[in-house]
Design a protein around this motif. Structure first.
Motif, PDB file in Angstrom:
ATOM      1  N   ALA A 284       0.814  -1.213   0.000  1.00  0.00           N
ATOM      2  CA  ALA A 284       0.000   0.000   0.000  1.00  0.00           C
ATOM      3  C   ALA A 284       0.847   1.263   0.000  1.00  0.00           C
ATOM      4  O   ALA A 284       0.640   2.167  -0.812  1.00  0.00           O
ATOM      5  N   ILE A 285       1.797   1.324   0.913  1.00  0.00           N
ATOM      6  CA  ILE A 285       2.596   2.547   1.000  1.00  0.00           C
ATOM      7  C   ILE A 285       3.544   2.681  -0.191  1.00  0.00           C
ATOM      8  O   ILE A 285       3.866   3.798  -0.611  1.00  0.00           O
ATOM      9  N   THR A 286       3.971   1.558  -0.762  1.00  0.00           N
ATOM     10  CA  THR A 286       4.813   1.621  -1.959  1.00  0.00           C
ATOM     11  C   THR A 286       4.017   2.138  -3.147  1.00  0.00           C
ATOM     12  O   THR A 286       4.487   2.989  -3.911  1.00  0.00           O
ATOM     13  N   ALA A 287       2.790   1.622  -3.309  1.00  0.00           N
ATOM     14  CA  ALA A 287       1.933   2.091  -4.403  1.00  0.00           C
ATOM     15  C   ALA A 287       1.606   3.568  -4.245  1.00  0.00           C
ATOM     16  O   ALA A 287       1.621   4.333  -5.214  1.00  0.00           O
ATOM     17  N   ALA A 288       1.311   3.974  -3.008  1.00  0.00           N
ATOM     18  CA  ALA A 288       0.999   5.380  -2.762  1.00  0.00           C
ATOM     19  C   ALA A 288       2.203   6.264  -3.059  1.00  0.00           C
ATOM     20  O   ALA A 288       2.081   7.313  -3.699  1.00  0.00           O
ATOM     21  N   ALA A 289       3.378   5.839  -2.599  1.00  0.00           N
ATOM     22  CA  ALA A 289       4.592   6.627  -2.827  1.00  0.00           C
ATOM     23  C   ALA A 289       4.907   6.765  -4.304  1.00  0.00           C
ATOM     24  O   ALA A 289       5.487   7.773  -4.742  1.00  0.00           O
ATOM     25  N   SER A 290       4.522   5.756  -5.084  1.00  0.00           N
ATOM     26  CA  SER A 290       4.820   5.790  -6.524  1.00  0.00           C
ATOM     27  C   SER A 290       3.830   6.650  -7.309  1.00  0.00           C
ATOM     28  O   SER A 290       4.096   7.000  -8.467  1.00  0.00           O
ATOM     29  N   SER A 291       2.693   6.981  -6.702  1.00  0.00           N
ATOM     30  CA  SER A 291       1.613   7.609  -7.466  1.00  0.00           C
ATOM     31  C   SER A 291       1.998   8.942  -8.092  1.00  0.00           C
ATOM     32  O   SER A 291       1.693   9.193  -9.266  1.00  0.00           O
ATOM     33  N   THR A 292       2.656   9.802  -7.332  1.00  0.00           N
ATOM     34  CA  THR A 292       3.010  11.107  -7.885  1.00  0.00           C
ATOM     35  C   THR A 292       4.042  10.964  -9.005  1.00  0.00           C
ATOM     36  O   THR A 292       4.025  11.723  -9.980  1.00  0.00           O
ATOM     37  N   ILE A 293       4.922   9.982  -8.868  1.00  0.00           N
ATOM     38  CA  ILE A 293       5.909   9.719  -9.928  1.00  0.00           C
ATOM     39  C   ILE A 293       5.202   9.298 -11.207  1.00  0.00           C
ATOM     40  O   ILE A 293       5.482   9.812 -12.295  1.00  0.00           O
ATOM     41  N   TRP A 294       4.252   8.352 -11.075  1.00  0.00           N
ATOM     42  CA  TRP A 294       3.515   7.896 -12.256  1.00  0.00           C
ATOM     43  C   TRP A 294       2.697   9.022 -12.874  1.00  0.00           C
ATOM     44  O   TRP A 294       2.612   9.128 -14.103  1.00  0.00           O
ATOM     45  N   LEU A 295       2.082   9.858 -12.037  1.00  0.00           N
ATOM     46  CA  LEU A 295       1.274  10.953 -12.563  1.00  0.00           C
ATOM     47  C   LEU A 295       2.110  11.887 -13.432  1.00  0.00           C
ATOM     48  O   LEU A 295       1.678  12.311 -14.513  1.00  0.00           O
ATOM     49  N   VAL A 296       3.304  12.198 -12.981  1.00  0.00           N
ATOM     50  CA  VAL A 296       4.182  13.100 -13.739  1.00  0.00           C
ATOM     51  C   VAL A 296       4.720  12.412 -14.984  1.00  0.00           C
ATOM     52  O   VAL A 296       4.668  12.954 -16.097  1.00  0.00           O
ATOM     53  N   LEU A 297       5.228  11.201 -14.822  1.00  0.00           N
ATOM     54  CA  LEU A 297       5.831  10.479 -15.945  1.00  0.00           C
ATOM     55  C   LEU A 297       4.828  10.197 -17.062  1.00  0.00           C
ATOM     56  O   LEU A 297       5.192  10.197 -18.247  1.00  0.00           O
ATOM     57  N   LEU A 298       3.574   9.970 -16.686  1.00  0.00           N
ATOM     58  CA  LEU A 298       2.563   9.603 -17.683  1.00  0.00           C
ATOM     59  C   LEU A 298       1.727  10.805 -18.134  1.00  0.00           C
ATOM     60  O   LEU A 298       0.688  10.636 -18.773  1.00  0.00           O
ATOM     61  N   GLY A 299       2.175  12.008 -17.791  1.00  0.00           N
ATOM     62  CA  GLY A 299       1.561  13.216 -18.333  1.00  0.00           C
ATOM     63  C   GLY A 299       0.297  13.691 -17.656  1.00  0.00           C
ATOM     64  O   GLY A 299      -0.547  14.330 -18.290  1.00  0.00           O
ATOM     65  N   HIS A 300       0.154  13.416 -16.370  1.00  0.00           N
ATOM     66  CA  HIS A 300      -1.038  13.850 -15.637  1.00  0.00           C
ATOM     67  C   HIS A 300      -0.644  14.718 -14.442  1.00  0.00           C
ATOM     68  O   HIS A 300      -1.152  14.535 -13.327  1.00  0.00           O
ATOM     69  N   GLY A 301       0.254  15.651 -14.702  1.00  0.00           N
ATOM     70  CA  GLY A 301       0.775  16.503 -13.633  1.00  0.00           C
ATOM     71  C   GLY A 301      -0.265  17.364 -12.957  1.00  0.00           C
ATOM     72  O   GLY A 301      -0.062  17.801 -11.820  1.00  0.00           O
ATOM     73  N   THR A 302      -1.408  17.600 -13.617  1.00  0.00           N
ATOM     74  CA  THR A 302      -2.455  18.424 -13.003  1.00  0.00           C
ATOM     75  C   THR A 302      -3.055  17.745 -11.771  1.00  0.00           C
ATOM     76  O   THR A 302      -3.685  18.403 -10.943  1.00  0.00           O
ATOM     77  N   ALA A 303      -2.860  16.430 -11.663  1.00  0.00           N
ATOM     78  CA  ALA A 303      -3.373  15.693 -10.494  1.00  0.00           C
ATOM     79  C   ALA A 303      -2.276  15.444  -9.468  1.00  0.00           C
ATOM     80  O   ALA A 303      -2.489  14.702  -8.512  1.00  0.00           O
ATOM     81  N   PHE A 304      -1.117  16.079  -9.650  1.00  0.00           N
ATOM     82  CA  PHE A 304       0.020  15.841  -8.760  1.00  0.00           C
ATOM     83  C   PHE A 304      -0.321  16.175  -7.304  1.00  0.00           C
ATOM     84  O   PHE A 304      -0.007  15.403  -6.391  1.00  0.00           O
ATOM     85  N   LEU A 305      -0.961  17.320  -7.084  1.00  0.00           N
ATOM     86  CA  LEU A 305      -1.272  17.733  -5.711  1.00  0.00           C
ATOM     87  C   LEU A 305      -2.209  16.734  -5.041  1.00  0.00           C
ATOM     88  O   LEU A 305      -2.007  16.357  -3.879  1.00  0.00           O
TER      89      LEU A 305
END
Length: 201
Positions: free
Chosen positions: A149-170
């Protein structure tokens, strides 16, 4: 264009609706409905899928996982469809808060992992899939739900940026922080080597 007051009222409405959807305690309802007992008296006392699994019913645990994810996704998708992206992200956040702090249960809810994944899938499905795969890979290797759970959560902001969804970064960052806070005791047990593995009663 809508004025500031009407925009604020719309956002408030979706914040409330998101919370109400998120606060439906599917794990508790499913366990009681199937005669599996009171989840508060089983395992960790949590209302999520991992604790439902400790009842011995994989079907009930799977149903809890899917429904907890669905309520987060539905909150986001409905808000986006009817009120736009800002309302969608707010509804996703409050759905997560509703799951973790449901008013009907004295604000003692779950840890929000399935709901978090559902929200990510609805906000930005490529990043959501990446988070799910991260969870699956970590759970498969370590057999520890909290670590996944915490690994998936920690990865979420990285995936959002890498996959072009930076507007959901916050949103991703706030949800990640909340997931970590909800897993404080798990982190302590991970450090001590006493955290139970998936399926362990």
């Amino acid at each position: 264009m809508p004025d500031i007051e009407s925009t604020g009222a719309i956002l408030l409405l979706w914040a409330i609706l998101g919370y109400v959807l998120g606060s439906i305690p599917f794990g508790l309802l499913i366990a009681q409905g199937l005669g599996l007992g009171n989840l508060r008296n089983i395992g960790s006392g949590n209302i999520g899928a991992t604790n439902v699994l400790r009842t011995g019913s994989r079907g009930a645990a799977a149903a809890t996982l899917l429904l907890d994810a669905a309520k987060g996704a539905v909150a986001v998708l409905m808000a986006r469809w009817m009120a736009g992206a800002d309302a969608a992200q707010l509804a996703g956040l409050t759905a997560f808060l509703g799951h973790c702090f449901p008013v009907w249960l004295g604000f003692r809810g779950g840890k929000g992992v399935a709901t978090f994944l559902g929200i990510m899938l609805a906000v930005a499905w490529p990043a959501g899939i990446a988070c799910c795969l991260t969870w699956l890979a970590t759970a498969g290797l370590g057999r520890i739900s909290s670590l996944a759970a915490i690994t998936a959560a920690a990865s979420s902001t990285i995936w959002l940026v890498l996959l072009g969804h930076g507007t959901a970064f916050l949103l991703g960052a706030v949800l990640t922080l909340l997931v970590f806070l909800r897993h404080r005791q798990n982190v302590e047990r991970l450090r001590a080597g006493t955290e139970p593995r998936i399926g362990q009663k």
